[in-house]
Design an enzyme around this catalytic site. Structure first.
Site, PDB file in Angstrom:
ATOM      1  N   ASP A 196       0.194  -1.726   2.594  1.00  0.00           N
ATOM      2  CA  ASP A 196      -1.185  -1.643   3.092  1.00  0.00           C
ATOM      3  C   ASP A 196      -2.194  -2.065   2.020  1.00  0.00           C
ATOM      4  O   ASP A 196      -1.824  -2.407   0.886  1.00  0.00           O
ATOM      5  CB  ASP A 196      -1.431  -0.200   3.570  1.00  0.00           C
ATOM      6  N   ASP A 213      -6.779  -2.716  12.721  1.00  0.00           N
ATOM      7  CA  ASP A 213      -5.847  -1.914  13.514  1.00  0.00           C
ATOM      8  C   ASP A 213      -6.015  -2.081  15.022  1.00  0.00           C
ATOM      9  O   ASP A 213      -7.133  -2.085  15.533  1.00  0.00           O
ATOM     10  CB  ASP A 213      -6.030  -0.430  13.187  1.00  0.00           C
TER      11      ASP A 213
HETATM   12  C1  GAL Z   1      -3.998   1.195   8.108  1.00  0.00           C
HETATM   13  C2  GAL Z   1      -2.965   0.288   8.749  1.00  0.00           C
HETATM   14  C3  GAL Z   1      -2.322   1.054   9.882  1.00  0.00           C
HETATM   15  C4  GAL Z   1      -1.669   2.293   9.318  1.00  0.00           C
HETATM   16  C5  GAL Z   1      -2.680   3.132   8.547  1.00  0.00           C
HETATM   17  C6  GAL Z   1      -2.020   4.300   7.828  1.00  0.00           C
HETATM   18  O1  GAL Z   1      -4.616   0.512   7.061  1.00  0.00           O
HETATM   19  O2  GAL Z   1      -3.591  -0.881   9.214  1.00  0.00           O
HETATM   20  O3  GAL Z   1      -1.393   0.240  10.572  1.00  0.00           O
HETATM   21  O4  GAL Z   1      -0.609   1.918   8.480  1.00  0.00           O
HETATM   22  O5  GAL Z   1      -3.372   2.351   7.588  1.00  0.00           O
HETATM   23  O6  GAL Z   1      -2.902   5.056   7.082  1.00  0.00           O
END
Ligand code: GAL
Length: 396
Positions: free
Chosen positions: A165, A221
């Protein structure tokens, strides 16, 4: 036939190297031969499951075990789903005494290695999550400046897939941060699929492969809403030239079965993701799927479109506002087509054979959701309810 002999010897040598690598296992060691190249790890878009969309931080080893069990019992494994991926919140709140990443022992009392062994015993693979920042998005310890040690830990546990991430990145250059982990994963000599979750912020489709990535998120997301599916879809236009074998555009994980869209909307979501050669990472509770959800996630014809590489991912060939036509060449020369009605009212949609790059006249076609075969003359058309799609294979 000297040419043939040379070829056959080269093949034997390649086979010997492959066997040596397989026998030696994943662990690093002074006499270990170089492992399989990262380029070979995702010849088709990865398929599996991830905990985030449905469970967020409410995860545990019991959930992961039961999900692996359900992946087998439901038939998902046999339909091609392989990776059981743990997203954020598996980490203990602090690194251990050696400075290593540690697992939250209340939620994962048996530890990550035992969990990986369990998932592997089911004929599945296991994925994990970290961030190229000082902390994950949920502020757990993450891997920036700890890449070699963390990658070694993942390899030691038997991890097969890392989602990496972008939170808490201290504004340091993305390529540098993602390359550091790509290099570290490669140095472990364990085959680990590398999924860049950088949200499309720095055009990862342009450099994802060069840092060792096998897939890269193209957007922020997804959420379990029709508007989110459409927004993400619109962001894929123009990215088709960057996707290909071992390096896939990732429009984010699936929401099929999470309950806030209709089955028509989920069918459209799944059809479009398959047409885009997207990774098919289910994001629902596999332990309690409705028959409708199972039928969508396990539509073999649609999965076959996703897993087939015909030289280009799906792309839009017609845009009439709320009505769109998307197509993708299949390696057989056939054409996969999605007719999409984004509108809140029913609509009739059509596309000519010539728009699909085929000769005019009669073509055989299969409706991948009705599971019927028929013949199309010049124009393929369908009547579509609100918020829905139809998907076909038109034979060359
Ligand atoms: C976001 C990511 C999500 C999930 C989330 C977890 O940045 O895009 O898919 O992994 O963090 O905190």
């Amino acid at each position: 036939m000297p040419g043939y002999r040379a070829l056959s010897l080269a093949f034997t040598a390649a086979l010997a190297t492959a066997c040596a690598v397989a026998a030696q296992g994943p662990g690093p060691g002074p006499s270990a031969a170089p492992g399989p190249t990262p380029e070979d790890l995702a010849p088709a878009p990865p398929m599996g499951w991830n905990s985030w969309n449905r469970f967020h931080c409410d995860i545990s080893e019991q959930l992961i075990r039961e999900t692996a069990d359900a992946m087998v019992a439901s038939g998902l494994r046999d339909a091609g789903y392989r990776y059981v991926n743990i997203d954020d919140c598996w980490e203990a709140p602090a690194r251990d005494a050696h400075g290593d990443l540690a697992t939250d022992s209340a939620r994962f009392p048996s530890g990550m290695k035992a969990l990986a062994d369990y998932v592997h015993s089911k004929g599945l693979k296991i994925g994990i999550y970290s961030s190229a920042g000082w902390g994950t998005c949920q502020k757990r310890p993450a891997s920036l400046d700890h890449e070699p040690a963390d990658a070694r830990k993942f390899a030691e546990w038997g991890i097969d897939y890392l989602k990496y991430d972008n939170c808490n990145n201290q504004d340091r250059p993305a390529i540098e941060r993602y390359k550091a982990m790509g290099d570290a994963l490669r140095a472990t000599r364990r085959p680990i699929v590398y999924s860049l979750c950088e949200w499309g912020a720095n055009k990862p489709w342009e450099w994802g492969r060069s840092v060792g990535g096998h897939l890269w998120r193209t957007t922020g997301d997804i959420s379990d809403r029709w508007s989110s599916v459409l927004k993400i879809l619109d962001q894929q236009v123009g990215l088709e030239k960057y996707s290909g074998l071992n390096g896939w555009n990732d429009p984010d994980m699936l929401e099929v079965g999470n309950g806030r869209m209709t089955d028509d909307e989920y069918i459209a979501h799944f059809s479009l993701w398959a047409l885009l050669n997207a990774p098919l990472i289910a994001g629902n509770d596999l332990r309690s799927m409705s028959d409708g959800t199972k039928r969508i996630l396990m539509n073999k014809d649609v999965i076959a479109v996703d897993q087939d590489w015909g030289g280009m991912q799906g792309h839009k060939v017609r845009d009439d506002g709320e009505r769109e036509v998307w197509m993708k060449p299949m390696s057989s020369g056939d054409v996969a087509v999605v007719l999409l009605n984004r509108d809140t009212t029913a609509a009739q949609l059509g596309v000519t054979m010539r728009e699909l790059g085929l000769s005019g006249g009669r073509h055989e076609a299969r409706n991948l959701w009705a599971h019927t075969d028929g013949v199309v003359t010049d124009t393929l058309s369908a009547a579509l309810p609100r918020h829905s799609a139809a998907m076909f294979i038109v034979r060359k």
